[in-house]
Design a protein around this motif. Sequence first.
Motif, mmCIF file in Angstrom:
data_model
loop_
_atom_site.group_PDB
_atom_site.id
_atom_site.type_symbol
_atom_site.label_atom_id
_atom_site.label_comp_id
_atom_site.label_asym_id
_atom_site.label_seq_id
_atom_site.Cartn_x
_atom_site.Cartn_y
_atom_site.Cartn_z
ATOM 1 N N CYS A 49 81.472 23.522 70.763
ATOM 2 C CA CYS A 49 81.179 22.576 69.673
ATOM 3 C C CYS A 49 79.722 22.761 69.258
ATOM 4 C CB CYS A 49 81.324 21.137 70.132
ATOM 5 S SG CYS A 49 82.912 20.736 70.806
ATOM 6 N N LEU A 51 76.580 20.371 67.472
ATOM 7 C CA LEU A 51 76.150 19.060 66.980
ATOM 8 C C LEU A 51 75.012 19.301 65.980
ATOM 9 C CD1 LEU A 51 76.724 16.056 67.654
ATOM 10 C CD2 LEU A 51 74.757 16.147 69.177
ATOM 11 N N VAL A 67 77.666 10.394 72.213
ATOM 12 C CA VAL A 67 78.268 11.622 71.672
ATOM 13 C C VAL A 67 78.201 12.776 72.688
ATOM 14 C CG1 VAL A 67 78.204 13.285 69.762
ATOM 15 C CG2 VAL A 67 77.605 10.902 69.345
ATOM 16 N N ILE A 68 76.996 13.164 73.079
ATOM 17 C CA ILE A 68 76.874 14.371 73.904
ATOM 18 C C ILE A 68 77.488 14.174 75.301
ATOM 19 C CG2 ILE A 68 75.216 16.006 74.898
ATOM 20 C CD1 ILE A 68 73.356 15.319 72.504
ATOM 21 N N ILE A 71 81.357 14.079 75.445
ATOM 22 C CA ILE A 71 81.990 15.374 75.156
ATOM 23 C C ILE A 71 81.841 16.300 76.383
ATOM 24 C CG2 ILE A 71 81.865 17.464 73.728
ATOM 25 C CD1 ILE A 71 81.128 15.717 71.357
ATOM 26 N N ILE A 117 79.806 16.900 64.153
ATOM 27 C CA ILE A 117 80.337 17.688 65.278
ATOM 28 C C ILE A 117 81.279 18.745 64.712
ATOM 29 C CG2 ILE A 117 81.623 17.633 67.453
ATOM 30 C CD1 ILE A 117 80.897 14.630 67.643
#
Lengths: 495, 201
Positions: A49, A51, A67-68, A71, A117
């Motif tokens: 992915c 970002l 978010v980070i 994931i 993302i």
Amino acid sequence: MAGQTSDYSNIFISGELEKDIALFKEIFKKDSVLRIKRIRARKSESFDCALIYMDGMTDSDQLNEAVIKPILTVETPNSSDGFAEYIEKQVLFARDVKKKQEVAQILQGILYGEALILIDGSTTALTVDVKGWRTRGINEPQDERVLQGPREGFEEAALLNLAMLRRKLQTPDLCTEMLRVGRRTGTLVYICYLDTLADPKTVEEVKKRIEKIDIDGILDSNYITEFIRDGQYSVFKTTGTTERPDTVAAKLLEGRIAIVVDGTPVVVTVPYLFSENFQSDEDYYLNFAVASVGRMLRFVCFFLAIGIPAIFIALSSFHTELLPTSLAISVAQLRGGVPFSPFTECLIMIFVFEILKEAGARMPQSLGHALSIVGGLVVGQAAVEARIISTPMLIVIALSGISGLMIPKLKGAVFYLRLILVFLSALLGLYGFMIGITLTIMHIISLTSMDVDYTVSLRKADFQSLKDTFWRSPWKTMRLRPYFNRNLVRKGRNK
Amino acid sequence: MKKLIFILPLFVFLLSGCSLSDAVSGKSEEYLISAMGFDKSGQGIEISVEAVSVNTEDTEDDKRLIIFDGSGNTVKQAFSNAEKKSTQAFDLSHCGIIAVGEGLTLKDFAEICEYCYNRDEINLSVYFVACENAKEMLKKEPQSSVAVGYDLMSMLECQSRLSGREYKNRFYEIEAQILKKDNKYDIPFFGDGYFSDKKLW
């Protein structure tokens, strides 16, 4: 060369991570605050992915935690097709996540503080709301201070302003419609109104006029005002502006429409009536009897501000017979030795007063005292002693200037009208003055604001419509809203 | 651009119109006339004008009184001769008293009234008074106000108030009598420092 977000309207992300990253790198090739972070989702199957976000516009803590981290730690499904949906629904902790494919829409999000993302193998990207820029905070508006009443003011973030409004108007009737204006700035503009009160025709008219705006950027609500206002070249304001949420809430409760522009604390309200120029926020927070005195004084002061210099010139130059003899002698005596005609003297004084006023408004507060000393001594004393100007003219201009300060909403109009009337009076005496006043009244009556008559509150000669015009009646008796409303009854009887 | 071409001359006209007009020079450039007196002279009629000079370039509070006089066969001529002696124009709008001397005949009086009536700036509520010699009367020092004319006005009003006797000596009242072709005028006579009912005609 593409310079606007809309230039990427029909471009979609490809699903190939490297290609998509390259696309965004190309778009922002000269932008050093764009951050691209590669993440690899771990466990069962690995997915690459990326970002992408703008540094400084996002909240780093929220980005890491919501978010980070999720994931990196989550177990991922086997297929990349459902990965985007899986992340959106089951992994991210963020407050708002949207699936997007079109580059233009994605760009709009990134530029407004969202994180993008990109998932390798997925043609759907996710934008996550992690906005986190600093705001000024809620302060009392400097120009709209009140002695009594709410002290909070709007700030630059439109969403915060809408929240402040919502807190005051806790009703589902409050509508907030969003538009984007400005080819390059894409500024968010919110149109707020109470659905059961605002006239739908006026709402449509406002939307239509805002949608028509084609300009590079909107940096303040005045950009919009200049495009949508009626009477483009009139010296009178046909749109209201305020930085106070309580004022906007009150206007919405009278069926008006508020235009909240992102990036400015100044909210525009329409329709704007002539009588609003004489209303003050404090009128409604003080006893009606006290407030009414202030209201009536403002009307008188408007006339004094525009008319006193012109009347003085007419009387002292053309119609001395109308002055009492002793006054005529005093005026003539005090004018003795002044080298300029009253007209020239008046023009000089008006411009000196405007210079002092403007300098006072622009200069640092710490120098304000120096200005008042210079203004008071130089203009007041020294100029009179040196017989450059006469005392009566100084008194007249000071009275006119101070009266003008009583009605700050009309400061532009007062300046121009004062000058026009002075010209006409110097040319034709009181006849010129009367011509000027008549033309001014005709102009005011002919104005409209969003197709609503500027003087609608004065149109019906009934007592009810004057209750919030020349004076402020007790709330108990103000049963009706202004006439442009969809629902006229403000309060029932005997309640 | 077209608009500018129209607006610019208008603006220039306004500015010049405002600055060049005689009226805008200001009343400090004129003599404020407080009273006019008419007497019979060898040439015909002699006029004396009491002017208050308010152009105080030299002194701060001093209001100077100047008497301008002129003679002529007609009132117009006499007035014109008096005006010729002045450095500033006369402002008659604050004239409070018109004094007529003993030697004047009814015909002279009619001519004076006609002349004053035709001078628009003379107020119709100005008082007419009679006296032995108007010029001598106006030459006296004012007692309570800035000019003899205003002193006489105050005296007249005060006397009317105290005695309850109302003279019909205002200009419009005199004009009314003239229109009626009635030669009886109620003009108070000023002599020995007070007003009496002595009649000129």
